[in-house]
Design a protein around this motif. Structure first.
Motif, PDB file in Angstrom:
ATOM      1  N   ALA A 148     -13.392 -41.873  18.990  1.00 15.83           N
ATOM      2  CA  ALA A 148     -13.307 -40.685  18.141  1.00 15.83           C
ATOM      3  C   ALA A 148     -12.081 -40.763  17.234  1.00 15.83           C
ATOM      4  O   ALA A 148     -11.041 -41.318  17.607  1.00 15.83           O
ATOM      5  N   GLN A 149     -12.228 -40.190  16.048  1.00 20.29           N
ATOM      6  CA  GLN A 149     -11.135 -40.172  15.081  1.00 20.29           C
ATOM      7  C   GLN A 149     -10.926 -38.748  14.579  1.00 20.29           C
ATOM      8  O   GLN A 149     -11.888 -38.053  14.267  1.00 20.29           O
ATOM      9  N   VAL A 150      -9.671 -38.353  14.500  1.00 21.18           N
ATOM     10  CA  VAL A 150      -9.307 -37.030  13.995  1.00 21.18           C
ATOM     11  C   VAL A 150      -8.381 -37.219  12.803  1.00 21.18           C
ATOM     12  O   VAL A 150      -7.275 -37.741  12.950  1.00 21.18           O
ATOM     13  N   HIS A 151      -8.865 -36.817  11.626  1.00 21.65           N
ATOM     14  CA  HIS A 151      -8.102 -36.923  10.391  1.00 21.65           C
ATOM     15  C   HIS A 151      -7.666 -35.512   9.995  1.00 21.65           C
ATOM     16  O   HIS A 151      -8.460 -34.742   9.446  1.00 21.65           O
ATOM     17  N   TYR A 152      -6.428 -35.180  10.315  1.00 19.90           N
ATOM     18  CA  TYR A 152      -5.950 -33.824  10.034  1.00 19.90           C
ATOM     19  C   TYR A 152      -5.877 -33.578   8.530  1.00 19.90           C
ATOM     20  O   TYR A 152      -5.269 -34.351   7.783  1.00 19.90           O
ATOM     21  N   ASN A 153      -6.497 -32.481   8.086  1.00 18.16           N
ATOM     22  CA  ASN A 153      -6.457 -32.095   6.678  1.00 18.16           C
ATOM     23  C   ASN A 153      -5.280 -31.151   6.471  1.00 18.16           C
ATOM     24  O   ASN A 153      -5.326 -29.983   6.869  1.00 18.16           O
ATOM     25  N   GLU A 154      -4.229 -31.651   5.841  1.00 19.16           N
ATOM     26  CA  GLU A 154      -3.018 -30.862   5.656  1.00 19.16           C
ATOM     27  C   GLU A 154      -3.260 -29.612   4.819  1.00 19.16           C
ATOM     28  O   GLU A 154      -2.516 -28.634   4.933  1.00 19.16           O
TER      29      GLU A 154
END
Length: 301
Positions: free
Chosen positions: A273-279
């Motif tokens: 799983a990958q989590v790309h935080y959207n600032e």
């Protein structure tokens, strides 16, 4: 240790307050009058935040991007993929496997040794933040959710090569059990809030949210039932937006990808799983997770 203090707070309009603080030690009393302004901060301050616990295993990664500057690009991904918890006990954050956290880990406030809250076992754990683990100054508030008055909720299942478009003009939308699977897409034509009062499941090459605007869909889980994002070998589940579930456990597994932020009571991440935080989600002020406090003026009467 032998003194006492008390205060009265008087709203001045907006988020400005007059605070009269008093301290007493023996026969000595001191009084301070301060004018304080609160600035709300989005609850989406982290890629992953679990009020009681966050567990990350397998080969999961976190990183960040800012959708106001363009779409996610792995070659230019940032290091704001932070993970946080309010827990102050060992195991509040558990890490195992070959994990890459491109960001920091934040634990509950007042911990003398923040690293003691993080339990790491097996594999390798890369944490790029400096320092890698720190204690929050104040705990993140996880305010309870309620369905807006007059909003009715029904079950929705979107399956197969089907696209369900939620009209933003008719929002917010509410569903009891919400299921998306088998290559389906749940999207909207503009900013929308989606409430779920029962179970939420997304699996098998599905898309939730608006890929061109990952701040537009906010998913609110009102219940305490577990929610699941599950990727598979035949496809990836992708979520674009912010998810807030103050009473639920969120599971993100397989090769699922989050382009946004997930805040819940507990979070379990596994597999690839990958989590790309959207600032850009950090600029929202609904719902509020924290308030910054600014003293505009003070005096001793």
């Amino acid at each position: 240790s032998t003194g006492s203090y008390w205060a009265t707070v008087h709203p001045q309009g907006g988020l400005v307050y007059l605070v009269n603080g008093h301290g007493l030690h023996g026969l000595d009393q001191r009084d301070i009058e301060a004018v304080v302004r609160l600035t709300p901060r989005s609850i989406f301050q982290y890629g992953l935040f679990g009020g009681s616990q966050v567990s990350v295993s397998g080969q999961a990664i976190t990183d960040s991007f800012d959708s106001s500057q363009g779409a996610y690009d792995p070659s230019t991904a940032g290091h704001e993929g932070d993970i946080g918890t309010n827990s102050v006990v060992t195991g509040g954050i558990t890490i195992s496997g070959s994990i890459a956290i491109n960001g920091q880990i934040a634990v509950g406030p007042g911990v003398a040794d923040p690293g003691s809250v993080v339990a790491i076992s097996g594999g390798t754990a890369l944490i790029t933040g400096t320092p890698p683990v720190e204690s929050q100054s104040v705990a993140m508030a996880l305010p309870p959710l309620s369905i807006p008055e007059g909003l009715s909720c029904s079950d929705l299942s979107v399956q197969g090569q089907t696209t369900m478009l939620l009209p933003s003009a008719l929002g917010p939308h509410c569903f009891h059990d919400l299921s998306i699977g088998g290559g389906a897409t749940l999207t909207a034509d503009g900013p929308v809030k989606v409430y779920v009062t029962g179970a939420f499941t997304a699996s098998g090459n599905t898309v939730i949210g608006i890929p061109t605007d990952p701040t537009a869909m906010l998913l609110f889980l009102v219940s305490n039932e577990q929610a699941t994002f599950e990727g598979s070998l035949t496809g990836s589940t992708e979520f674009y937006g912010g998810m807030y579930a103050p009473s639920a456990t969120i599971t993100i597994s397989g090769n699922a990808q989050v382009f946004g932020s997930v805040v819940a009571q507990a979070i379990e991440v596994s597999g690839d799983a990958q989590v790309h935080y959207n600032e850009a989600l950090g600029n929202l002020t609904d719902p509020v997770g924290l308030y910054d406090t600014d003293v505009l003026s003070w005096r001793e009467p």
